[in-house]
Design a protein around this motif. Structure first.
Motif, short mmCIF file in Angstrom:
data_model
loop_
_atom_site.label_atom_id
_atom_site.label_comp_id
_atom_site.label_asym_id
_atom_site.label_seq_id
_atom_site.Cartn_x
_atom_site.Cartn_y
_atom_site.Cartn_z
N GLU A 194 0.82 -1.21 0.00
CA GLU A 194 0.00 0.00 0.00
C GLU A 194 0.86 1.26 0.00
O GLU A 194 0.60 2.22 -0.74
N ASN A 195 1.90 1.27 0.82
CA ASN A 195 2.79 2.44 0.87
C ASN A 195 3.54 2.62 -0.44
O ASN A 195 3.70 3.75 -0.92
N LEU A 196 4.00 1.53 -1.01
CA LEU A 196 4.71 1.62 -2.27
C LEU A 196 3.79 2.09 -3.40
O LEU A 196 4.20 2.87 -4.27
N GLU A 197 2.53 1.64 -3.37
CA GLU A 197 1.57 2.11 -4.37
C GLU A 197 1.27 3.59 -4.18
O GLU A 197 1.07 4.32 -5.16
N HIS A 198 1.24 4.04 -2.92
CA HIS A 198 1.02 5.46 -2.65
C HIS A 198 2.18 6.30 -3.19
O HIS A 198 1.97 7.36 -3.80
N ILE A 199 3.40 5.81 -2.99
CA ILE A 199 4.58 6.51 -3.53
C ILE A 199 4.51 6.55 -5.06
O ILE A 199 4.84 7.56 -5.69
N THR A 200 4.08 5.44 -5.66
CA THR A 200 3.96 5.38 -7.12
C THR A 200 2.94 6.39 -7.62
O THR A 200 3.15 7.05 -8.65
N GLU A 201 1.82 6.53 -6.88
CA GLU A 201 0.80 7.52 -7.27
C GLU A 201 1.35 8.94 -7.17
O GLU A 201 1.06 9.79 -8.03
N GLN A 202 2.13 9.21 -6.12
CA GLN A 202 2.74 10.54 -5.98
C GLN A 202 3.74 10.79 -7.11
O GLN A 202 3.82 11.91 -7.65
N TYR A 203 4.49 9.78 -7.46
CA TYR A 203 5.44 9.87 -8.57
C TYR A 203 4.70 10.16 -9.88
O TYR A 203 5.12 11.01 -10.67
N GLN A 204 3.60 9.46 -10.09
CA GLN A 204 2.80 9.65 -11.31
C GLN A 204 2.25 11.06 -11.38
O GLN A 204 2.15 11.65 -12.46
N ALA A 205 1.90 11.64 -10.21
CA ALA A 205 1.33 12.99 -10.17
C ALA A 205 2.35 14.05 -10.60
O ALA A 205 1.97 15.15 -11.00
N LEU A 206 3.63 13.72 -10.53
CA LEU A 206 4.66 14.67 -10.95
C LEU A 206 4.67 14.87 -12.46
O LEU A 206 5.26 15.83 -12.96
N GLY A 207 4.07 13.92 -13.19
CA GLY A 207 3.98 14.04 -14.63
C GLY A 207 5.02 13.21 -15.36
O GLY A 207 6.06 12.85 -14.80
N PRO A 208 4.74 12.90 -16.62
CA PRO A 208 5.63 12.01 -17.39
C PRO A 208 7.01 12.59 -17.66
O PRO A 208 7.93 11.84 -17.99
N ILE A 209 7.17 13.91 -17.53
CA ILE A 209 8.48 14.51 -17.78
C ILE A 209 9.53 13.95 -16.82
O ILE A 209 10.69 13.75 -17.18
N ILE A 210 9.10 13.64 -15.58
CA ILE A 210 10.01 13.04 -14.60
C ILE A 210 10.40 11.63 -15.05
O ILE A 210 11.56 11.21 -14.92
N GLY A 211 9.41 10.91 -15.58
CA GLY A 211 9.68 9.56 -16.08
C GLY A 211 10.67 9.55 -17.23
O GLY A 211 11.39 8.56 -17.43
N PHE A 212 10.72 10.64 -17.98
CA PHE A 212 11.70 10.78 -19.06
C PHE A 212 13.05 11.24 -18.53
O PHE A 212 14.10 10.74 -18.95
N LEU A 213 13.03 12.19 -17.59
CA LEU A 213 14.28 12.81 -17.14
C LEU A 213 15.16 11.87 -16.32
O LEU A 213 16.39 11.92 -16.45
N LEU A 214 14.56 11.02 -15.49
CA LEU A 214 15.38 10.16 -14.64
C LEU A 214 16.25 9.20 -15.45
O LEU A 214 17.46 9.10 -15.20
N PRO A 215 15.71 8.47 -16.45
CA PRO A 215 16.60 7.65 -17.29
C PRO A 215 17.59 8.49 -18.10
O PRO A 215 18.70 8.04 -18.37
N PHE A 216 17.17 9.71 -18.48
CA PHE A 216 18.07 10.61 -19.20
C PHE A 216 19.28 10.96 -18.33
O PHE A 216 20.44 10.87 -18.78
N ILE A 217 19.03 11.34 -17.08
CA ILE A 217 20.10 11.73 -16.17
C ILE A 217 21.00 10.55 -15.85
O ILE A 217 22.22 10.70 -15.68
N GLU A 218 20.43 9.34 -15.76
CA GLU A 218 21.21 8.15 -15.44
C GLU A 218 22.33 7.92 -16.44
O GLU A 218 23.39 7.37 -16.10
N ALA A 219 22.13 8.33 -17.70
CA ALA A 219 23.19 8.16 -18.71
C ALA A 219 24.43 8.97 -18.35
O ALA A 219 25.54 8.58 -18.70
N PHE A 220 24.25 10.09 -17.62
CA PHE A 220 25.38 10.92 -17.20
C PHE A 220 25.91 10.49 -15.82
O PHE A 220 27.08 10.71 -15.53
N LEU A 221 25.03 9.91 -15.01
CA LEU A 221 25.39 9.48 -13.65
C LEU A 221 25.07 8.00 -13.52
O LEU A 221 24.04 7.61 -12.96
N PRO A 222 25.95 7.13 -14.01
CA PRO A 222 25.62 5.70 -14.11
C PRO A 222 25.46 4.99 -12.78
O PRO A 222 25.00 3.84 -12.76
N PHE A 223 25.82 5.63 -11.66
CA PHE A 223 25.60 5.00 -10.36
C PHE A 223 24.13 5.04 -9.95
O PHE A 223 23.72 4.36 -9.00
#
Length: 209
Positions: free
Chosen positions: A8-37
């Protein structure tokens, strides 16, 4: 800690993440290419869980490809700068550059298909090699497609994954196998690089005689 770590808590976090918008979903993998850790696997699973399998996969795929290609272009443009020699001037990178120039893009595609191979090294080596820009973009699109689709399928149904011991075990085993295959592939590739470069040096010496 165990009381907090619930479905339930993890699903709540996922809902909050989703509310930030798809741009975050794009940016995090984008940033990972520069910060591979950063944990690309986590970003892909969260995107698939928050936005659905296909839209989440699309965000992760495009973000990762865009980030990797940006690293490639930056290295292609600035890679010879003296201040970047600590990254681009290592013996391992120099050997891989020569080997890629000898063997082409196929080995890079295979490496990019596995989530635990050092993709940042692949991007740097490709940027310093003589691979055409459009060819490397095609390799990135294809290799990242295979890798990220596999991770998305494994983790898109977070509730089912966390509540079903069987699915959780299958996902864990799949991740371990992918890690093991990626490391084995990297080891064999390094051995092949050494062998091919030695043969090339021998041929060069024979021609010079």
């Amino acid at each position: 800690m165990s009381e907090w770590f619930t479905v339930e808590n993890l699903e709540h976090i996922t809902e909050q993440y989703q509310a930030l918008g798809p741009i975050i979903g794009f940016l995090l993998p984008f940033i990972e290419a520069f910060l591979p850790f950063l944990p690309l696997v986590v970003f892909v699973v969260v995107n698939a869980s928050a936005y659905g399998l296909w839209f989440g996969f699309l965000l992760s795929w495009l973000g990762s490809v865009a980030g990797s290609y940006a690293v490639f272009l930056l290295v292609r443009h600035f890679g010879k700068h003296p201040k970047l020699r600590f990254v681009t001037g290592s013996k391992r990178v120099e050997k891989l550059i020569k080997w890629v120039d000898m063997n082409g893009i196929s080995p890079l595609f295979v490496l990019l298909c596995f989530p635990f191979t050092p993709s940042v090294i692949v991007n740097v080596v490709a940027g310093l090699s003589h691979i055409y820009k459009k060819f490397y973009l095609i390799v990135l699109l294809a290799g990242k497609f295979v890798m990220i689709l596999g991770m998305s399928v494994l983790g898109y149904d977070l509730r089912a994954l966390l509540t079903s011991p069987k699915k959780l075990i299958i996902a864990a085993v799949a991740i371990v196998v992918l890690w093991w295959v990626g490391k084995l592939l990297e080891k064999r590739l390094n051995a092949r690089v050494e062998r091919d470069l030695k043969q090339a040096r021998k041929l060069t010496k024979n021609h010079q005689r």
